[in-house]
Scaffold this motif. Sequence first.
Motif, short mmCIF file in Angstrom:
data_model
loop_
_atom_site.label_atom_id
_atom_site.label_comp_id
_atom_site.label_asym_id
_atom_site.label_seq_id
_atom_site.Cartn_x
_atom_site.Cartn_y
_atom_site.Cartn_z
N LYS A 65 0.85 -1.19 0.00
CA LYS A 65 0.00 0.00 0.00
C LYS A 65 0.88 1.25 0.00
CE LYS A 65 -4.21 -1.89 0.68
NZ LYS A 65 -5.53 -1.62 1.23
N LEU A 80 -6.64 -5.24 8.68
CA LEU A 80 -6.56 -5.69 7.29
C LEU A 80 -6.29 -4.57 6.28
CD1 LEU A 80 -9.33 -8.36 6.67
CD2 LEU A 80 -6.88 -8.67 6.97
N MET A 81 -6.88 -3.40 6.51
CA MET A 81 -6.75 -2.34 5.49
C MET A 81 -5.30 -1.88 5.33
SD MET A 81 -8.52 -0.68 3.32
CE MET A 81 -10.25 -0.55 3.71
N TRP A 88 -0.57 -9.52 7.55
CA TRP A 88 -1.79 -9.31 6.78
C TRP A 88 -2.34 -10.65 6.25
CZ3 TRP A 88 -2.50 -10.62 1.65
CH2 TRP A 88 -3.80 -10.38 1.18
N ARG A 92 -5.99 -12.07 7.14
CA ARG A 92 -6.99 -12.20 6.06
C ARG A 92 -7.55 -13.63 6.08
NH1 ARG A 92 -9.25 -8.79 1.55
NH2 ARG A 92 -10.46 -10.36 0.53
N GLY A 239 -16.29 -0.66 7.08
CA GLY A 239 -17.61 -1.21 6.83
C GLY A 239 -18.73 -0.20 6.90
N THR A 242 -17.78 3.63 3.53
CA THR A 242 -17.92 3.35 2.10
C THR A 242 -19.39 3.09 1.74
OG1 THR A 242 -17.31 1.15 2.79
CG2 THR A 242 -15.65 2.41 1.60
N SER A 246 -21.81 5.38 -0.62
CA SER A 246 -22.49 4.82 -1.80
C SER A 246 -23.99 5.12 -1.77
CB SER A 246 -22.34 3.30 -1.85
OG SER A 246 -21.02 2.93 -1.67
N TYR A 305 -6.67 3.84 -5.48
CA TYR A 305 -5.87 2.82 -4.81
C TYR A 305 -4.41 3.20 -5.00
CZ TYR A 305 -10.23 0.47 -5.98
OH TYR A 305 -11.54 0.19 -6.17
N ARG A 307 -0.38 2.33 -4.44
CA ARG A 307 0.56 1.23 -4.20
C ARG A 307 1.98 1.76 -4.35
NH1 ARG A 307 -3.67 -0.61 -2.82
NH2 ARG A 307 -4.55 -2.65 -3.33
N PRO A 366 -15.03 -1.27 -8.27
CA PRO A 366 -15.40 -0.51 -7.07
C PRO A 366 -14.90 -1.16 -5.79
CG PRO A 366 -17.30 -1.67 -7.94
CD PRO A 366 -16.20 -1.84 -8.94
N ARG A 372 -6.07 -8.26 -2.25
CA ARG A 372 -6.44 -7.19 -1.32
C ARG A 372 -7.77 -6.55 -1.68
NH1 ARG A 372 -1.91 -5.21 2.45
NH2 ARG A 372 -3.87 -4.83 3.53
N CYS A 374 -11.80 -5.89 -1.57
CA CYS A 374 -12.62 -5.66 -0.38
C CYS A 374 -13.17 -6.97 0.19
CB CYS A 374 -13.79 -4.74 -0.75
SG CYS A 374 -14.89 -4.47 0.64
N PHE A 379 -21.09 -8.39 1.97
CA PHE A 379 -21.76 -7.76 3.11
C PHE A 379 -22.38 -6.42 2.66
CE2 PHE A 379 -21.82 -5.05 6.84
CZ PHE A 379 -21.93 -5.85 7.96
C1 HEM Z 1 -19.90 0.05 -0.85
C2 HEM Z 1 -19.16 -0.41 0.12
C3 HEM Z 1 -17.69 -0.69 0.02
C4 HEM Z 1 -16.78 -0.32 -0.93
C5 HEM Z 1 -17.03 0.49 -2.20
C6 HEM Z 1 -15.50 -0.85 -0.52
C7 HEM Z 1 -14.33 -0.71 -1.25
C8 HEM Z 1 -13.12 -1.25 -0.87
C9 HEM Z 1 -11.91 -1.17 -1.66
C10 HEM Z 1 -11.81 -0.49 -2.99
C11 HEM Z 1 -10.93 -1.81 -0.97
C12 HEM Z 1 -9.49 -1.98 -1.42
C13 HEM Z 1 -8.66 -0.76 -1.12
C14 HEM Z 1 -7.27 -0.90 -1.68
O1 HEM Z 1 -6.93 -1.87 -2.32
O2 HEM Z 1 -6.47 0.02 -1.47
C15 HEM Z 1 -11.52 -2.29 0.26
C16 HEM Z 1 -10.83 -2.99 1.22
C17 HEM Z 1 -11.40 -3.40 2.40
N1 HEM Z 1 -12.73 -3.32 2.76
FE1 HEM Z 1 -14.20 -2.52 1.68
N2 HEM Z 1 -15.67 -1.49 0.67
C18 HEM Z 1 -16.98 -1.45 1.03
C19 HEM Z 1 -17.57 -2.01 2.14
C20 HEM Z 1 -16.91 -2.74 3.10
C21 HEM Z 1 -17.53 -3.38 4.23
C22 HEM Z 1 -19.03 -3.41 4.50
C23 HEM Z 1 -16.53 -3.93 4.98
C24 HEM Z 1 -16.60 -4.71 6.25
C25 HEM Z 1 -17.67 -4.92 6.98
C26 HEM Z 1 -15.27 -3.64 4.30
C27 HEM Z 1 -14.03 -3.99 4.74
C28 HEM Z 1 -12.86 -3.85 4.02
C29 HEM Z 1 -11.55 -4.30 4.50
C30 HEM Z 1 -11.27 -4.94 5.84
C31 HEM Z 1 -10.65 -4.03 3.47
C32 HEM Z 1 -9.15 -4.36 3.45
C33 HEM Z 1 -9.00 -5.72 2.83
C34 HEM Z 1 -7.56 -6.21 2.75
O3 HEM Z 1 -6.68 -5.45 2.35
O4 HEM Z 1 -7.36 -7.40 3.02
N3 HEM Z 1 -15.55 -2.91 3.16
N4 HEM Z 1 -12.85 -1.94 0.29
#
Ligand code: HEM
Length: 428
Positions: A65, A80-81, A88, A92, A239, A242, A246, A305, A307, A366, A372, A374, A379
């Motif tokens: 990242k 995780l993020m 990580w 995960r 969670g 985002t 939306s 995003y 990197r 999206p 990595r 989402c 959910f």
């Molecule tokens: C419309 C809703 C959502 C959108 C558009 C979204 C979008 C994203 C995106 C684009 C990433 C990757 C970011 C990157 O690569 O730099 C990400 C990662 C992540 N999201 Fe979501 N997300 C949403 C909802 C959620 C929800 C509901 C949760 C959990 C309840 C969640 C938990 C996570 C986590 C933990 C990561 C990191 C994953 C990792 O790197 O292993 N997101 N999300």
Amino acid sequence: MPPGPSAPCDLETGADKLQRLHALWQQYGDCVRVPAASRAAATWLVTDPALIRRILVSNHRNYVKGVGIERVRVLLGDGLMAGEGAHWRGQRRLLQPAFQQAALGAYLRGFHTQALALSARWQQAARAGERVNVTAEVSTSTLTAVLQALFSEDLDDLRDAAGQPAFALVSEQSQRDLQFAVRFRALGAQIRELAARRRRERRFPPDLLSHCLRARRGASGPMDDKALVDEVLTLIVAGHETTAASLNWVWYLLATHPQVCARLRVDLRDLDLDTVPGREQLARWQPVARIVKEALRLYPPGWLYTRRAVHDDTLGGYHLPAGSDVFICSWLLHRHPDHWDAPEAFRPERFTAEAEAGRARYSYLPFSAGPRHCIGEGFAMAEMLIHVAQVARHLRPLAPTDAAPALEAEVNLRPRAPLWLRFEVCDD
Ligand code: HEM
């Protein structure tokens, strides 16, 4: 070297970042090299699906990242993020089962309850002729949904020193500055206490916190309290913000496209909306899914995003030196004329199965892609589908008289000022 400006450009600060990225893309194309204002290494802006695939999927191990992740780490630690490497990967693997399709059924009742409560409030406002602060409402609703999924029966007990709900500041304070980070991290104490109580009482209700407490990684045992707090705080922020962003855009787009909204209301008549839907039922809610997907195309909350290359790489035939920053801007990708006709138009029919099958992979991201991507995609989609269907079933948003909302492109893409809309009850 790829094309690009010779003078350094600041792509990281200022309210018009999106416009600057857009201008660079328009002028130089899908792989642009931009000398950075504050670092020796350059930034590459990549908007070609094949190159994006290399960065996020086939050669993902070469990229960590990048820009902005330090700020995220102050807030979310090594959850995780922001986590990297072996930590990580292990986390995960531990969390993934709680987000698989089969596990999502556990959260649907909570989504349904939240959607009914919000719909009732908006109907009341509509009958009273009052406007609705959509931004505040969807923020509270999505925050409650994720907190319920995390803490279930213990949620009401989580209160701050003043007796207020512990996590209310997450939706009440919209700035994500240092002051917020300090207050937010302090909530870790409550999570530790609750975790200790559950372990003591051997009480593990079916929720995400119990999943984290019971998950084991081979011989290395359960996650420690620091990792637990980082993951829980990460899930709360990731969670909630985002999904909330939306839904703002969904309601704005439906308000400005009454014919799409009317069509949706006709389609909703074929769905059983009186009971909590199961996963199989939700899979049939395609008309609602198409609207949400198209809103995510036009306004992807995760709009950038970032990197950083660990080692040298070759991208599009160009040599990319180790340490280079790479920007993948989904907001630009989703407007790419090679993949989208009339990119600015709101057309949910772009997401019929046939239309999706005919499009280049990695032209719509999206939720990102690769290891990595989402973890909460299923959910979030389930939550948004239930929300949109339950509200649109009874209410029609009226076209706003104000100018289109200005965009705030920071960690998430959201309206700069709260979105207020008027709704009309239409139980036909
Ligand atoms: C419309 C809703 C959502 C959108 C558009 C979204 C979008 C994203 C995106 C684009 C990433 C990757 C970011 C990157 O690569 O730099 C990400 C990662 C992540 N999201 Fe979501 N997300 C949403 C909802 C959620 C929800 C509901 C949760 C959990 C309840 C969640 C938990 C996570 C986590 C933990 C990561 C990191 C994953 C990792 O790197 O292993 N997101 N999300």
